[in-house]
Each structure stands twice: as structure tokens, then as C-alpha cells.
Design a protein around this motif. Structure first.
Motif, mmCIF file in Angstrom:
data_model
loop_
_atom_site.group_PDB
_atom_site.id
_atom_site.type_symbol
_atom_site.label_atom_id
_atom_site.label_comp_id
_atom_site.label_asym_id
_atom_site.label_seq_id
_atom_site.Cartn_x
_atom_site.Cartn_y
_atom_site.Cartn_z
ATOM 1 N N UNK A 120 30.753 52.140 19.956
ATOM 2 C CA UNK A 120 31.913 51.318 20.253
ATOM 3 C C UNK A 120 32.535 51.688 21.591
ATOM 4 N N UNK A 121 33.277 50.737 22.148
ATOM 5 C CA UNK A 121 34.062 50.985 23.353
ATOM 6 C C UNK A 121 35.402 50.270 23.196
ATOM 7 N N UNK A 122 36.431 50.773 23.875
ATOM 8 C CA UNK A 122 37.742 50.141 23.866
ATOM 9 C C UNK A 122 38.456 50.480 25.168
ATOM 10 N N UNK A 123 39.039 49.468 25.807
ATOM 11 C CA UNK A 123 39.779 49.647 27.050
ATOM 12 C C UNK A 123 41.019 48.765 27.008
ATOM 13 N N UNK A 124 42.153 49.305 27.484
ATOM 14 C CA UNK A 124 43.386 48.531 27.576
ATOM 15 C C UNK A 124 44.077 48.901 28.871
ATOM 16 N N UNK A 125 44.769 47.946 29.483
ATOM 17 C CA UNK A 125 45.450 48.232 30.736
ATOM 18 C C UNK A 125 46.606 47.305 30.997
ATOM 19 N N UNK A 126 47.502 47.746 31.870
ATOM 20 C CA UNK A 126 48.603 46.925 32.346
ATOM 21 C C UNK A 126 48.402 46.622 33.814
ATOM 22 N N UNK A 127 48.686 45.372 34.235
ATOM 23 C CA UNK A 127 48.327 44.920 35.577
ATOM 24 C C UNK A 127 49.437 44.104 36.221
ATOM 25 N N UNK A 128 49.426 44.124 37.559
ATOM 26 C CA UNK A 128 50.289 43.271 38.369
ATOM 27 C C UNK A 128 49.389 42.278 39.106
ATOM 28 N N UNK A 129 49.659 42.016 40.397
ATOM 29 C CA UNK A 129 48.812 41.113 41.160
ATOM 30 C C UNK A 129 47.693 41.849 41.859
ATOM 31 N N UNK A 130 47.008 41.158 42.779
ATOM 32 C CA UNK A 130 45.887 41.729 43.508
ATOM 33 C C UNK A 130 46.370 42.353 44.810
ATOM 34 N N UNK A 131 45.730 43.443 45.230
ATOM 35 C CA UNK A 131 46.181 44.203 46.387
ATOM 36 C C UNK A 131 46.097 43.400 47.680
ATOM 37 N N UNK A 132 45.201 42.431 47.767
ATOM 38 C CA UNK A 132 44.991 41.721 49.018
ATOM 39 C C UNK A 132 46.062 40.684 49.325
ATOM 40 N N UNK A 133 46.658 40.115 48.292
ATOM 41 C CA UNK A 133 47.588 39.014 48.525
ATOM 42 C C UNK A 133 48.982 39.262 47.975
ATOM 43 N N UNK A 134 49.257 40.474 47.594
ATOM 44 C CA UNK A 134 50.604 40.788 47.164
ATOM 45 C C UNK A 134 50.669 41.171 45.702
ATOM 46 N N UNK A 135 50.875 42.454 45.448
ATOM 47 C CA UNK A 135 50.943 42.955 44.078
ATOM 48 C C UNK A 135 52.067 42.285 43.301
ATOM 49 N N UNK A 136 53.148 41.954 44.010
ATOM 50 C CA UNK A 136 54.333 41.421 43.336
ATOM 51 C C UNK A 136 54.211 39.941 42.992
ATOM 52 N N UNK A 183 52.958 39.917 35.490
ATOM 53 C CA UNK A 183 52.580 41.155 34.801
ATOM 54 C C UNK A 183 51.663 40.801 33.641
ATOM 55 N N UNK A 184 50.627 41.624 33.455
ATOM 56 C CA UNK A 184 49.634 41.318 32.417
ATOM 57 C C UNK A 184 49.284 42.556 31.614
#
Length: 447
Positions: free
Chosen positions: A202-218, A222-223
Motif C-alpha cells: 500500500x501507499x498513501x500521500x496527503x498534502x496541502x497546496x497553494x498556487x504554482x511557483x511560476x505564476x504566483x503562489x497566492x 488553497x487545496x
């Protein structure tokens, strides 16, 4: 790699921009290239070498040059640095029943990546990928990972959100030149932090995210995104793989309008076959992905279904249509090596979110052309669809068929030939119906 809201920048956006800026005629890493020598779990030992290249001896101290690029190893082996890269050269030809504003037929430098991987004390790892052919959006992976809290891998930076079997795969190792159109509904790279772990099956991954570094994280909202896989049957190279992924991204009034389109599957053409255009008032984007794969003997079959739901709560009071929009897509593919062993299945990655994926075509040493062999060949076929229709949004419907023949003569070289047919049904306002026949060839060199 463009599927997500415009605010949620994806690798599909970057790829299409790169193709347009790098063309010389007129028209998802796995780990993006495996970092230094992976440690293998017992399940990896069952399924063979996990990376794209055959097993190699431990690197020597000092500076060395080989098939995996330039390696620098400290005298006490606590620091390992590797400088690598990739070049993808594409040529294509297509016929359509309706002309496109941007044609894209001819030759292009699809990717020209410079990559650096660092390992420190076998606990810290870092990766940086720069596309030298794309000055507008050059950064792909830019990550730091820590694996000292076993069995967990903690990763931070600009990396792939854990979603979709084909999205997690290394671009160098993809079965087809283009990913299935349903990739338009999967997230790609964003800035965030993830925690992943795996067991024998088995595998399991979870994460919290904003935008992409190239066009503006802000600008991306939020995901939270997560993926889990399980192999109920795993014996040497025979296996059954099951997976599920989910993602929820929240927007606010400062984010760009949400747009979904199929540009990811048609970079060579340079124009999206179908698109929702901007969906006004989008407040959130929820995703669900289901995946399965079976490999028995030399034959591998895999498929995925992805569904997106766009909530619309950021509309003026009294707006006539506040209903959410729902879109979906799927694919099924089958592949068989014609003169080589099946692909390996990797449970644990070196860093990031790429758990539970298939490796590259396996090239035994005696089959290398430089050793008197013929290389290895793989034949594959795929059918799929993408549906971006949910009234009053008439984005269109796309059905496709693709056949691929791949040849890997050396560990660093692969030549691919694809032929695809697309049936596109869309409203007149989006260009009307069109049928397309697309033939592509790729020479990829990676070190």
C-alpha cells in the motif's frame, strides 16, 4: 502539464507555452528523472529495478561521468550530487476536417530540461528541474524532502499534487507521447507540503497546496489533495493495482476564473480541442479519481476515471444560474513489450508524491544496441474520452484512439511513434465539430 483553474497553474500550461516558444518551424516525474540510487523495499525487490535504468554499482567518490549524468560524491559519501537533463524533440503531422487558428504542424523542441539532485546523509534529498526552453515558466520541481521519520517522506516545495496514475508517472517513462485527455481534470504541480508512506502493498500521500511557483503562489487558492493505492496481488512482475485520489481547492474573489480544457493532449497542435472557457463565480473545485491496473505476464492494462465539480458561490446575489458544473473523463490502455520483460512497479519513490507507479521499459544489458542487441520494443493502444459539457457550459466532448510503438535502444535513448484519431463535438461558438488525425514522432535523450 491545461486542466485546472487558470489560477491553479499546471504543468500542462507550462508544456504548451514551452512548445509555442521553442518551436523552430511554424506550428506529471514520476520523479521527473530518478534522483540518486533509490532504496528498495522488499516489495520493490519483488518487482525488479524501480528506476528507468538498470542497476548500477554504488557511485565512486569524487567526480564521475556516466549514463546518469555527472555525479559528485564526497569522500565520506555523506553528500551525493547529480547533474542531469533531458531533451525531447518532436515532429508531427495532422489532418483535420476544420482548420485551426494555430496549426502547429512540423518540428519542435518539446523539452530541454536541466536537472539537479542532491542527497545528504541518506535522509535529506532535494531536486530542481529547469526548462531552459521556457523563459516564461521555467521551474518544474523545486523541492526538499526528509525521510528521517521512517516510514514517512516529508516533502516541501513546488511538486506534483498526489493525483492520478498517469500524472504521477515520469514523463521520460510515459507509454504514449501525449497523456490521455482526462489529464485535463487532474491537478499538476503546486507549492505545498506533503507527507507520504508505504507498506509492502500500500501507499498513501496527503498534502496541502497553494498556487504554482511560476505564476504566483497566492493566485491559486488553497487545496488539500490525497492519493492511496493498494496491490491486492503482487508477485514478481505480476500484480493488481487499485487507487483512489481526491482533491478540494478553494478559491476567493481575487483568483482568476476557472477554465478546463484539453490542451494537454494536443500540444503538438497548439490549440485546445475543447474548453469550458472561463466559469464565472467559481468558489471551489472538487476532484475524484479512480484508477486500476493489471499486469500479468508481459501484458499491462490500466485505466482511470476522473470527475470534477466546480462550485459557483462567488456570483452576485440574484444571479439567474448558481448551479455547479460537473465534468468527467476516462481512458483504458493496454501495452505489451515485444521482445523484453514487463515494466517494473515501484512502491516507494525517492521523494515527493510518486508512490505506486510503473517504471520505464526494461532494457536488459544484452539487448542494448551498443552490445549487439536490437533494443526493446513496446506496442500500446489507448481509448479515452473527455466530457466538458454541463449546460449552460458547452465546453464540448472529445473521444480519442491512440496506438504507439516505442523503441529503447540504449538506457538513455527512446524513440516513439504515435498515431491518434480525435472525434471532437463542440458548439459552433467553440469552433464546431472537427475530426483530427495526428501522427507524432519523438526522439528523447535523457542522462
Amino acid at each position: 502539464m491545461a486542466a485546472a483553474p487558470e489560477a491553479e497553474v499546471s504543468e500542462r500550461d507550462e508544456r504548451s507555452r514551452s512548445a509555442r516558444t521553442a518551436r523552430t518551424r511554424g506550428n506529471g516525474h514520476g520523479n521527473g528523472g530518478a534522483p540518486p540510487a533509490p532504496r528498495r523495499s522488499s516489495s520493490q525487490a519483488q518487482t525488479g529495478e524501480s528506476g528507468a535504468r538498470p542497476p548500477q554499482a554504488a557511485p565512486k567518490t569524487g567526480v564521475s561521468v556516466g549514463e546518469r549524468g555527472i555525479s559528485l560524491v564526497s569522500e565520506d559519501r555523506s553528500i551525493k550530487l547529480r547533474l542531469t537533463g533531458r531533451i525531447h524533440l518532436d515532429a508531427n503531422s495532422f489532418r483535420s476536417t476544420r482548420p485551426f487558428t494555430t496549426t502547429g504542424e512540423g518540428f519542435l523542441i518539446r523539452r530541454g530540461w536541466y536537472e539537479t539532485y542532491l542527497n545528504y546523509l541518506d535522509s535529506w534529498e532535494a531536486g530542481l528541474q529547469i526548462d531552459t526552453s521556457n523563459l516564461l515558466q521555467p521551474v518544474f520541481d523545486a523541492v526538499v524532502a526528509y525521510r528521517g521519520f521512517k516510514p514517512f517522506i516529508i516533502t516541501a516545495g513546488n511538486l506534483r499534487e498526489p493525483f492520478s496514475l498517469q500524472q504521477m508517472s515520469n514523463i521520460n517513462q510515459d507509454t504514449f507521447i501525449e497523456r490521455a485527455a482526462v489529464d485535463a481534470l487532474a491537478p499538476a504541480r503546486s507549492v505545498g507540503v506533503t507527507v507520504g508512506a508505504n507498506g509492502e502493498r500500500w501507499t498513501a500521500v496527503v498534502g496541502g497546496f497553494l498556487g504554482n511557483i511560476n505564476r504566483g503562489v497566492e493566485m491559486g487558492g488553497q487545496a488539500v489533495t490525497a492519493r492511496a493505492t493498494y496491490a491486492p496481488y503482487l508477485e514478481k512482475t505480476d500484480l493488481v493495482h487499485l487507487g483512489i485520489a481526491g482533491s478540494y481547492r478553494r478559491f476567493d474573489g481575487n483568483d482568476r476564473p476557472t477554465t478546463l480544457n484539453s490542451l494537454n493532449a494536443t500540444d503538438a497542435v497548439g490549440a485546445a480541442f475543447i474548453t469550458t472557457r472561463a466559469i464565472a463565480g467559481a468558489s471551489s473545485l472538487a476532484r475524484l479519481g479512480l484508477e486500476a491496473a493489471v499486469q500479468l505476464g508481459p501484458v499491462r492494462v490500466q485505466g482511470e476515471y476522473i470527475r470534477n465539480e466546480v462550485e459557483r458561490d462567488l456570483l452576485p446575489l440574484g444571479a439567474a444560474d448558481r448551479r455547479s458544473r460537473r465534468f468527467d473523463g476516462a481512458y483504458v490502455e493496454a501495452a505489451i513489450p515485444l521482445n523484453g520483460p514487463p515494466r517494473a512497479y515501484r512502491i516507494q519513490p525517492n521523494y515527493g508524491t510518486h508512490f505506486g507507479i510503473f517504471g520505464d521499459m526494461t532494457l536488459p544489458d544484452d539487448k542494448r544496441v551498443s552490445r549487439g542487441g536490437l533494443g526493446v520494443f513496446e506496442l500500446a493502444g489507448r481509448i479515452g474520452y473527455l466530457d466538458l459539457r454541463d449546460a449552460p457550459t458547452g465546453g464540448g466532448f472529445e473521444r480519442s484512439w491512440t496506438v504507439d510503438l516505442s523503441w529503447r535502444p540504449e538506457p538513455n535513448v527512446k524513440i516513439k511513434l504515435d498515431h491518434s484519431r480525435y472525434e471532437v463535438r463542440r458548439p459552433v461558438s467553440n469552433g464546431g465539430d472537427v475530426d483530427v488525425a495526428l501522427t507524432e514522432m519523438r526522439l528523447q535523450y535523457y542522462w
